[in-house]
Design an enzyme around this catalytic site. Structure first.
Site, PDB file in Angstrom:
ATOM      1  N   HIS A  97      50.664  -6.448 -21.901  1.00 18.66           N
ATOM      2  CA  HIS A  97      50.765  -5.628 -20.942  1.00 18.66           C
ATOM      3  C   HIS A  97      50.590  -6.367 -19.518  1.00 18.66           C
ATOM      4  CE1 HIS A  97      46.435  -4.593 -19.209  1.00 18.66           C
ATOM      5  NE2 HIS A  97      46.937  -4.616 -20.926  1.00 18.66           N
ATOM      6  N   GLU A 116      44.480  -0.921 -26.866  1.00 23.60           N
ATOM      7  CA  GLU A 116      42.973  -2.348 -27.231  1.00 23.60           C
ATOM      8  C   GLU A 116      41.718  -1.192 -27.987  1.00 23.60           C
ATOM      9  OE1 GLU A 116      41.841  -4.184 -26.221  1.00 23.60           O
ATOM     10  OE2 GLU A 116      42.448  -4.823 -24.056  1.00 23.60           O
ATOM     11  N   LYS A 144      32.799  -4.718 -14.700  1.00 27.52           N
ATOM     12  CA  LYS A 144      32.991  -5.763 -15.795  1.00 27.52           C
ATOM     13  C   LYS A 144      30.880  -7.168 -15.339  1.00 27.52           C
ATOM     14  CE  LYS A 144      36.854  -5.349 -18.172  1.00 27.52           C
ATOM     15  NZ  LYS A 144      37.585  -6.937 -18.436  1.00 27.52           N
TER      16      LYS A 144
END
Length: 249
Positions: A9, A87, A98
């Site tokens: 995507h 996912e 992250k």
């Protein structure tokens, strides 16, 4: 010879914000929509056409496929949506940044969470609002199928039945498939197709919105694979994916 086209995507809102996304349903950014439109142009200019399409049940992949089919003038093609192409489920990490996690726990730990083959992230409590059992789109899944978290090994185990039961028979019958999915569900397919080892798969980084072409023989073994588009630009995008788990300098 058979052709299989895989597309991750386009950039999502949480890709832009560098968050663990997993099964959280977020949309595309303007850049993500443009990436999908450019991918459609590359496929059209390359003479690629399709008979059927596969995607996940998450909006960012569904939206990407819609943009691809619009650009290809193929909105009428049949589309199958499956949770098996979702996912990887990042468990308790979903929604967390992250780089902030790397600063807190160290880049090595975040790399293990992101890229190791068989180490899962922290699991969700079923009472957590992020648990997929609380989402009606997964109402038909059994308790065993509802993940609280997933390693890539778990994702492979989820994706491979879809390959064997749906994708492989379709390709073998001559159906030209376009698949719009996610970084880790596509890594699961790539690992299988290219027979990549459990350790080596950590170095596989799939960029957003770039068509990955597989040429397969009669037994569905890869003859070659390549990305469409400028090789240097694709390499930069893949490197950016690899860098997402680093702490900010």
């Amino acid at each position: 010879m058979h052709t299989l086209v895989l597309v991750r995507h386009g950039q999502s809102v949480w890709n832009l914000e560098n968050r663990f996304t997993g099964w959280t349903d977020v949309g595309l950014t303007p850049q993500g929509r443009e990436e999908a439109a450019q991918a459609a142009n590359l496929l059209r200019d390359g003479g690629y056409d399709f008979d059927a399409c596969l995607t996940s049940v998450l909006s960012r992949a569904v939206m990407t496929l819609d943009i691809l089919l619009t650009g290809l003038d193929r909105l009428w093609l049949p589309v199958t949506k499956s949770w098996r192409l979702n996912e990887r489920h990042y468990g308790g990490l979903q929604g967390l940044n992250k780089a902030e996690m790397a600063a807190q726990y160290g880049e090595e730990q975040v790399f293990v969470w992101r890229r190791s083959y068989d180490t899962p992230p922290p699991a969700l409590d079923p009472a957590d609002e992020r648990f997929p059992g609380r989402d009606r789109r997964y109402a038909t899944l059994t308790d065993a199928e509802l993940p609280r978290c997933e390693s890539l090994k778990d994702t492979v185990a989820r994706v491979m039945p879809f390959w064997h039961d749906v994708m492989a028979p379709a390709i073998a019958s001559g159906t030209r498939l376009l698949v719009a999915a996610h970084g880790n569900s596509l890594r699961a397919l790539v690992k299988y197709l290219d027979a990549i080892g459990d350790d080596a798969i950590s170095e596989c980084n799939i960029p957003t919105g770039v068509p990955l072409i597989y040429k397969l023989d009669a037994s569905l073994k890869p003859l070659e694979h390549f990305y469409l588009g400028d090789a240097e630009a694709v390499a930069r995008k893949a490197a950016a994916v690899a860098a997402q788990g680093k702490a900010k300098g």
